[in-house]
Design an enzyme around this catalytic site. Structure first.
Site, PDB file in Angstrom:
ATOM      1  N   GLU A  93      60.688 -19.911 -41.516  1.00 58.29           N
ATOM      2  CA  GLU A  93      61.999 -19.381 -41.140  1.00 58.29           C
ATOM      3  C   GLU A  93      61.897 -17.877 -40.903  1.00 58.29           C
ATOM      4  O   GLU A  93      61.168 -17.186 -41.616  1.00 58.29           O
ATOM      5  CB  GLU A  93      63.026 -19.665 -42.258  1.00 58.29           C
ATOM      6  CG  GLU A  93      63.332 -21.136 -42.421  1.00 58.29           C
ATOM      7  CD  GLU A  93      64.385 -21.404 -43.490  1.00 58.29           C
ATOM      8  OE1 GLU A  93      65.082 -20.452 -43.927  1.00 58.29           O
ATOM      9  OE2 GLU A  93      64.506 -22.567 -43.900  1.00 58.29           O
TER      10      GLU A  93
ATOM     11  N   ASP B 206      61.218 -28.568 -45.766  1.00 56.73           N
ATOM     12  CA  ASP B 206      61.475 -28.242 -47.175  1.00 56.73           C
ATOM     13  C   ASP B 206      62.856 -28.763 -47.603  1.00 56.73           C
ATOM     14  O   ASP B 206      63.237 -28.667 -48.773  1.00 56.73           O
ATOM     15  CB  ASP B 206      61.314 -26.739 -47.461  1.00 56.73           C
ATOM     16  CG  ASP B 206      62.288 -25.872 -46.688  1.00 56.73           C
ATOM     17  OD1 ASP B 206      63.004 -26.390 -45.804  1.00 56.73           O
ATOM     18  OD2 ASP B 206      62.326 -24.650 -46.964  1.00 56.73           O
ATOM     19  N   SER B 207      63.583 -29.368 -46.646  1.00 61.84           N
ATOM     20  CA  SER B 207      64.813 -30.079 -47.014  1.00 61.84           C
ATOM     21  C   SER B 207      64.520 -31.195 -48.005  1.00 61.84           C
ATOM     22  O   SER B 207      65.430 -31.726 -48.637  1.00 61.84           O
ATOM     23  CB  SER B 207      65.486 -30.654 -45.762  1.00 61.84           C
ATOM     24  OG  SER B 207      64.567 -31.412 -45.005  1.00 61.84           O
TER      25      SER B 207
ATOM     26  N   GLU C 247      69.015 -23.576 -35.639  1.00 59.50           N
ATOM     27  CA  GLU C 247      69.919 -24.352 -36.504  1.00 59.50           C
ATOM     28  C   GLU C 247      71.302 -23.713 -36.541  1.00 59.50           C
ATOM     29  O   GLU C 247      71.455 -22.486 -36.640  1.00 59.50           O
ATOM     30  CB  GLU C 247      69.326 -24.413 -37.938  1.00 59.50           C
ATOM     31  CG  GLU C 247      70.213 -25.219 -38.878  1.00 59.50           C
ATOM     32  CD  GLU C 247      69.522 -25.645 -40.168  1.00 59.50           C
ATOM     33  OE1 GLU C 247      68.303 -25.453 -40.301  1.00 59.50           O
ATOM     34  OE2 GLU C 247      70.238 -26.175 -41.041  1.00 59.50           O
TER      35      GLU C 247
ATOM     36  N   ASP D 218      56.625 -27.469 -43.386  1.00 59.07           N
ATOM     37  CA  ASP D 218      57.397 -26.248 -43.685  1.00 59.07           C
ATOM     38  C   ASP D 218      56.709 -25.397 -44.742  1.00 59.07           C
ATOM     39  O   ASP D 218      56.187 -25.925 -45.733  1.00 59.07           O
ATOM     40  CB  ASP D 218      58.772 -26.652 -44.262  1.00 59.07           C
ATOM     41  CG  ASP D 218      59.902 -26.410 -43.282  1.00 59.07           C
ATOM     42  OD1 ASP D 218      59.698 -25.695 -42.283  1.00 59.07           O
ATOM     43  OD2 ASP D 218      60.999 -26.953 -43.523  1.00 59.07           O
TER      44      ASP D 218
ATOM     45  N   LYS E 210      55.755 -24.518 -40.071  1.00 57.58           N
ATOM     46  CA  LYS E 210      57.025 -23.916 -39.618  1.00 57.58           C
ATOM     47  C   LYS E 210      57.445 -22.897 -40.655  1.00 57.58           C
ATOM     48  O   LYS E 210      57.265 -23.139 -41.867  1.00 57.58           O
ATOM     49  CB  LYS E 210      58.115 -24.986 -39.452  1.00 57.58           C
ATOM     50  CG  LYS E 210      59.486 -24.383 -39.127  1.00 57.58           C
ATOM     51  CD  LYS E 210      60.494 -25.407 -38.639  1.00 57.58           C
ATOM     52  CE  LYS E 210      61.219 -26.168 -39.722  1.00 57.58           C
ATOM     53  NZ  LYS E 210      61.986 -25.352 -40.687  1.00 57.58           N
TER      54      LYS E 210
HETATM   55  O1  KIV Z   1      63.708 -28.496 -43.757  1.00 59.24           O
HETATM   56  C1  KIV Z   1      64.038 -29.151 -42.750  1.00 59.24           C
HETATM   57  O2  KIV Z   1      64.138 -30.380 -42.783  1.00 59.24           O
HETATM   58  C2  KIV Z   1      64.281 -28.412 -41.520  1.00 59.24           C
HETATM   59  C3  KIV Z   1      64.843 -29.148 -40.347  1.00 59.24           C
HETATM   60  C4  KIV Z   1      66.087 -29.845 -40.637  1.00 59.24           C
HETATM   61  C5  KIV Z   1      64.887 -28.326 -39.143  1.00 59.24           C
HETATM   62  O3  KIV Z   1      64.023 -27.263 -41.468  1.00 59.24           O
END
Ligand code: KIV
Length: 286
Positions: free
Chosen positions: A128, A57-58, A195, A96, A126
């Site tokens: 959090e 989600d970055s 992280e 994510d 994924k």
């Molecule tokens: O959102 C993301 O790109 C991440 C990674 C950098 C671990 O969670």
């Protein structure tokens, strides 16, 4: 199709890595690489070199210029996830779960994870969270959704943490982080991202669980490393976090190229003769 025509051969994925392979990578002697991808060109590159390709989600910050990841929607993850997953020939594609799509209840988490997996074709999600997300992770895994955890610095908690701060600096914080990792493992996650923490903390966690730890800003003590591919390539202008090592400066390369194009257009050097369509004379027939 006649009864004599053999059915079309279904192309099977070539050595496609599964969540079981990633879990088993804990026992490898060398760490493995995971990379993010949001677009087709980066997905193709990442798939060549990484065992896990994460549609993180970055992308909210890297692609859409948001100030944090909180504004990322399920629809954005579906669009980019579908694009990237189709290019993951070998790597495990993980997508994510964005903020607000899995925290409210087990049912909400299952519904949105299932939608994301159906729409994208990704192999896992994924999310959090530490011990507080363990029951959700168990609920999902028992219903067929493979889950990668994410502990330590959790960007979706930026407002609660009061910024992007290194985690695990006190003994109490370290104890909580270890509990988080163990709770996630017990709940059935196949791997966990750690992280933003200190080397000895990553080492203690990595040694205390049987699933791979994937570090970002978390030292070489982890079983794997993950980075945002655009950061590795130097594609994003501006200051970099300490843990990022750019292996290229593609932003500068692109800037130089576009400056050259602009100069060529102004001087009428582009388009050149080699860029023109040529009128071909049809062959004369008798
Ligand atoms: O959102 C993301 O790109 C991440 C990674 C950098 C671990 O969670």
């Amino acid at each position: 199709m006649s009864i004599h025509t053999p059915p079309p051969v279904k192309k099977l994925p070539f050595l496609k890595l599964t969540v079981q392979d990633i879990r088993a990578a804990k026992n490898r002697t060398e760490p493995f690489l995971a990379l993010t991808a949001y677009t087709a060109p980066i997905a193709q590159l990442a798939d060549k070199h990484a065992d896990v390709v994460l549609v993180g989600d970055s992308l909210g910050m890297v692609l859409y210029g948001m100030t944090d990841t909180l504004g990322v929607t399920l629809e954005m993850m579906m669009t980019h996830g579908r694009c990237v997953a189709q290019f993951c020939q070998r790597a495990l594609c993980v997508v994510d779960m964005p903020f607000g799509t899995y925290q409210a209840s087990h049912a909400q988490a299952f519904e949105n994870c299932a939608r994301l997996m159906k729409k994208t074709g990704a192999g896992a999600v994924k999310l959090e969270g530490g011990a507080e997300m363990a029951s959700t992770i168990r609920f999902l895994v028992e219903r067929g959704i493979p889950v990668m955890g994410h502990i330590g610095l959790r960007p979706q908690q930026v407002h609660v943490m009061g910024g992007y701060k290194v985690q695990g600096k006190t003994d109490d914080q370290i104890a909580l982080l270890k509990k988080d990792a163990q709770a996630i493992e017990e709940a059935g996650a196949f791997a966990v991202v750690i992280e933003g923490t200190l080397e000895h903390v990553s080492r203690e966690i990595t040694q205390s669980i049987t699933i791979p730890t994937i570090g970002i800003g978390a030292s070489p003590a982890c079983d794997a490393q993950i980075l945002v591919t655009e950061d590795v390539l130097g594609l994003v202008p501006g200051a970099k976090a300490k843990f990022v090592k750019p292996y290229a400066n593609l932003y500068q390369t692109a800037d130089d190229a576009i400056q050259q194009l602009s100069a060529d257009v102004k001087a009428r050097r582009f388009p050149g003769p080699e860029n023109l369509y040529i009128k071909t004379t049809p062959l004369k027939t008798k």
